[in-house]
Design a protein around this motif. Structure first.
Motif, mmCIF file in Angstrom:
data_model
loop_
_atom_site.group_PDB
_atom_site.id
_atom_site.type_symbol
_atom_site.label_atom_id
_atom_site.label_comp_id
_atom_site.label_asym_id
_atom_site.label_seq_id
_atom_site.Cartn_x
_atom_site.Cartn_y
_atom_site.Cartn_z
ATOM 1 N N ASN A 1 0.841 -1.190 0.000
ATOM 2 C CA ASN A 1 0.000 0.000 0.000
ATOM 3 C C ASN A 1 0.883 1.250 0.000
ATOM 4 O O ASN A 1 1.722 1.425 0.880
ATOM 5 C CB ASN A 1 -0.880 -0.024 1.259
ATOM 6 C CG ASN A 1 -1.850 1.135 1.320
ATOM 7 O OD1 ASN A 1 -1.555 2.242 0.899
ATOM 8 N ND2 ASN A 1 -3.025 0.878 1.861
ATOM 9 N N LYS B 1 1.143 3.321 3.257
ATOM 10 C CA LYS B 1 1.947 2.695 4.315
ATOM 11 C C LYS B 1 3.427 2.659 3.930
ATOM 12 O O LYS B 1 4.299 2.874 4.777
ATOM 13 C CB LYS B 1 1.442 1.272 4.568
ATOM 14 C CG LYS B 1 -0.020 1.182 4.980
ATOM 15 C CD LYS B 1 -0.227 1.753 6.368
ATOM 16 C CE LYS B 1 -1.684 1.611 6.806
ATOM 17 N NZ LYS B 1 -2.108 0.213 6.917
ATOM 18 N N GLU C 1 0.283 -7.082 1.923
ATOM 19 C CA GLU C 1 -0.885 -7.330 2.769
ATOM 20 C C GLU C 1 -1.297 -8.798 2.729
ATOM 21 O O GLU C 1 -1.688 -9.369 3.761
ATOM 22 C CB GLU C 1 -2.041 -6.440 2.322
ATOM 23 C CG GLU C 1 -1.825 -4.951 2.586
ATOM 24 C CD GLU C 1 -0.804 -4.308 1.664
ATOM 25 O OE1 GLU C 1 -0.263 -3.243 2.015
ATOM 26 O OE2 GLU C 1 -0.539 -4.872 0.574
ATOM 27 N N GLU D 1 -8.080 -3.817 -1.880
ATOM 28 C CA GLU D 1 -9.044 -2.727 -1.733
ATOM 29 C C GLU D 1 -8.543 -1.601 -0.834
ATOM 30 O O GLU D 1 -8.907 -0.443 -1.026
ATOM 31 C CB GLU D 1 -10.365 -3.279 -1.181
ATOM 32 C CG GLU D 1 -11.090 -4.204 -2.152
ATOM 33 C CD GLU D 1 -12.401 -4.702 -1.587
ATOM 34 O OE1 GLU D 1 -12.716 -4.314 -0.429
ATOM 35 O OE2 GLU D 1 -13.109 -5.451 -2.274
ATOM 36 N N ASP D 2 -7.730 -1.944 0.164
ATOM 37 C CA ASP D 2 -7.299 -0.893 1.090
ATOM 38 C C ASP D 2 -6.254 0.039 0.480
ATOM 39 O O ASP D 2 -5.786 0.960 1.134
ATOM 40 C CB ASP D 2 -6.776 -1.498 2.397
ATOM 41 C CG ASP D 2 -5.493 -2.300 2.198
ATOM 42 O OD1 ASP D 2 -5.128 -2.567 1.034
ATOM 43 O OD2 ASP D 2 -4.855 -2.659 3.208
ATOM 44 N N TYR D 3 -5.879 -0.175 -0.790
ATOM 45 C CA TYR D 3 -5.002 0.767 -1.463
ATOM 46 C C TYR D 3 -5.755 2.021 -1.882
ATOM 47 O O TYR D 3 -5.141 3.017 -2.263
ATOM 48 C CB TYR D 3 -4.397 0.143 -2.722
ATOM 49 C CG TYR D 3 -3.255 -0.825 -2.477
ATOM 50 C CD1 TYR D 3 -3.191 -1.570 -1.307
ATOM 51 C CD2 TYR D 3 -2.260 -0.999 -3.424
ATOM 52 C CE1 TYR D 3 -2.175 -2.470 -1.092
ATOM 53 C CE2 TYR D 3 -1.227 -1.893 -3.218
ATOM 54 C CZ TYR D 3 -1.194 -2.628 -2.054
ATOM 55 O OH TYR D 3 -0.176 -3.516 -1.839
ATOM 56 N N ARG E 1 -7.518 7.037 1.399
ATOM 57 C CA ARG E 1 -8.145 6.973 2.713
ATOM 58 C C ARG E 1 -9.017 8.184 2.960
ATOM 59 O O ARG E 1 -8.704 9.266 2.505
ATOM 60 C CB ARG E 1 -7.075 6.864 3.800
ATOM 61 C CG ARG E 1 -6.225 5.628 3.635
ATOM 62 C CD ARG E 1 -5.278 5.471 4.788
ATOM 63 N NE ARG E 1 -4.286 6.553 4.800
ATOM 64 C CZ ARG E 1 -3.360 6.678 5.733
ATOM 65 N NH1 ARG E 1 -3.303 5.822 6.713
ATOM 66 N NH2 ARG E 1 -2.486 7.659 5.701
#
Length: 590
Positions: A445, A448, A506, A585-587, A590
């Motif tokens: 990501n 991160k 991840e 998906e968490d890429y 935010r």
């Protein structure tokens, strides 16, 4: 007059040494005249007002900048001109405006240390000026630095400590070169302890309760070995901190890691080798028993304590709901000890030796395999996992002495030596990529990864960037320069790389067992499942950054998120065009 001159000439002819002495005195007098402007003059640094009682030299006449320099360490000072003659002042031009809110520097007189005027401020002001004038002042300075820290760990006092009666009776470790307050706090927090204490500048102790009485803060005045501006206890004195934040990613009981509630295996005697019935059963007693027997797992089943290792008979891959293990312990009514059918499992501090052996490749390989990633994407962690899994050393396109000292012995080998399993690289140029025959591309990501690399750049492999770096100009410049590289690095490896296996960081975290199997298969090796289970229990390694110090705000601005969002979509499309799994998906922004 001529006669007088002749007499002087004859005098020095007879005494050459006298002529030499006269000449030396003449030079000394000229030097004093030449240096005179350096003793009296204005401060050449704009925007800095001298503190009351501040002179040109620190107490004792050493350790400070040369007269005319900037003692606060800012880049605007004259330190970069230190090679120029002493006493020459370089003033900013008249066209440069003075910054708002700053006071113009008043004239100062520089001179020998013994001519320095007596300070008018108290000991706290001395400490702010950077002076060290005794153990009491060092204690005050340590207290000031502690008060300025973020509220993640709270300093509670200086406590008595000795070999016969320890203030904190949990885990202890020493580092006589690089001990810092945060390093001690992080290590204790990682192990689930409530208190962290430092002693003798280099010793760290952890515990759940303080067993001794407190004493004066002035007795905890020794500088930390790795952080001279902070204090780390003293001789038989412990600087104690209460850890306000526990690590969210793991549940611990003291030094033991909670693994979960699991159903009783079909063949218990084969899965768990040691079995003991303990009176007044508790988590602490079972963990201590299995630790003493040197087993990795402590398994509680009612009144029975079993010890063993993760194996194919007991993989710990299928946890049950914890309410199935919600049976009180006989010795501790507030603890849960499982039952005859459902076991509570804890991992002790004992290392599993089944995956610790490592060596160089027995036969030199003709194939170069890259372990490629963007900086901050977990490459060092990936190397640690690969070495544990295969038993072979990995190498690096670069050389990092700190990694070598932590056990990465392949760090010193040339990356083309043929003795290494794979080669760490952050390179993204066509020529560099085509020099490898295959690659494992590790993608993380970008939000991160950028923060991890920023922390590494300004705080070291397991350290943290300071608040000033995050809120200063360094962070925006870093994101502006590094974010496009995150995307171009992946795109270049997909374009120019040969036989590239894409692994998402991840996925590696959440499904370590199966992801490692894929990575090992790409290297053409066969590894037993028992060894992979051993790796699971020791996956963190020595370079995992603790979760104790986390930013309490989002450092990314709306514009940063917009730019990174476009880069994420670009990489996602490139992966899917090659029939690969897109980014997780968490890429998404935010």
């Amino acid at each position: 007059m001529a006669r007088l001159a002749i007499k002087i000439q004859r005098y020095f002819r007879r005494r050459p040494l006298r002529l030499f002495t006269f000449f030396l005195v003449y030079l000394m007098a000229g030097s004093l005249v030449f240096l005179h402007p350096g003793f009296v003059g204005d401060s050449p640094v704009a925007g800095r007002s001298p503190r009351p009682g501040e002179g040109g030299a620190h107490a004792g006449g050493s350790g400070g900048p040369p007269p005319g320099g900037n003692g606060n360490g800012n880049g605007n000072g004259l330190q970069r001109f230190s090679f120029l003659p002493f006493g020459r002042a370089y003033k900013e031009g008249p066209d440069k405006e003075q910054r708002s809110g700053e006071v113009a520097a008043a004239p100062r007189r520089y001179g020998p240390p013994w001519m320095k005027p007596a300070p008018l401020t108290d000991s706290v002001d001395k400490l702010r000026a950077g002076e060290h004038v005794g153990s009491w002042n060092r204690a005050l300075k340590g207290k000031m630095s502690r008060d300025q820290e973020e509220n993640r760990a709270k300093y509670i006092g200086c406590y008595l400590d000795s070999n016969k009666q320890r203030a904190l009776r949990g885990t202890a470790f020493f580092d006589y070169r690089k001990m810092t307050i945060f390093r001690c706090q992080d290590n204790c927090a990682e192990r689930g302890y409530q208190y962290a204490g430092l002693e003798f500048g280099a010793e760290c102790y952890c515990g759940h309760r303080i067993q001794t009485t407190n004493t004066s803060d002035a007795e905890c005045s020794m500088e930390c070995k790795g952080e001279k501006t902070s204090t780390c206890g003293g001789p038989n004195r412990l600087s104690v901190y209460r850890l306000e934040l526990a690590r969210e990613s793991a549940r611990r009981y003291g030094s033991a890691l909670f693994r979960g509630c699991f159903k009783r295996p079909d063949n218990v005697s084969l899965a768990l080798h040691a079995t003991t019935v303990l009176l007044n059963m508790s988590v602490d007693r079972c963990v201590d028993h299995c630790t003493e027997k040197e087993y990795t797992l402590a398994v509680l089943g009612g009144g029975t304590c079993r010890c063993g290792f993760p194996t194919t008979h007991f993989t710990l891959h299928e946890p049950e709901d914890e309410h199935l293990c919600a049976y009180k312990c006989a010795g501790e009514e507030y603890e849960q000890c499982g039952s005859a059918e459902y076991y509570m499992v804890y991992q002790t501090q004992v290392q599993d030796n089944r995956c610790l052996d490592r060596r160089f490749l027995p036969v030199r390989s003709q194939r170069l395999v890259a372990l490629a990633s963007f900086p901050g994407a977990g490459n060092t962690w990936g190397r640690h996992l690969m070495e544990l899994t295969t038993g072979y050393y990995t190498g690096s396109y670069y050389f990092d002495g700190s990694l070598y000292n932590k056990g990465f012995k392949g760090e010193r080998d040339h990356w083309k030596s043929g003795r290494l399993l794979c080669i760490k690289t952050h390179e993204s140029g066509k020529k560099e990529i085509e020099s490898f025959d295959a690659a494992i591309l590790l993608i993380r990501n970008p939000y991160k990864a950028l923060m991890a690399e920023f922390n590494r750049k300004y705080g070291g492999h397991i350290g943290f960037a300071s608040e000033a770096h995050w809120k200063g100009r360094e962070w925006p410049e870093f994101v502006r320069n590094y974010a496009p590289w995150w995307a171009s690095h992946t795109l270049d490896w997909l374009r120019y790389g040969r036989r590239v296996l894409v692994v998402h960081y991840e996925d590696l975290k959440h499904d370590l067992f199966n992801q490692l199997k894929k990575m090992v298969a790409a290297l053409g090796l066969a590894i037993s499942d028992d060894r992979l289970l051993c790796v699971e229990s020791q996956k963190d390694g020595n370079f995992k950054r603790s979760g104790l110090r986390k930013l309490e705000y989002d450092p990314y601005t709306a514009e940063m998120r917009r730019v990174i969002g476009v880069l994420v979509k670009t990489v996602d499309v490139a992966l899917k065009l090659r029939n690969l799994t897109g980014v997780p998906e968490d890429y998404a922004p935010r």
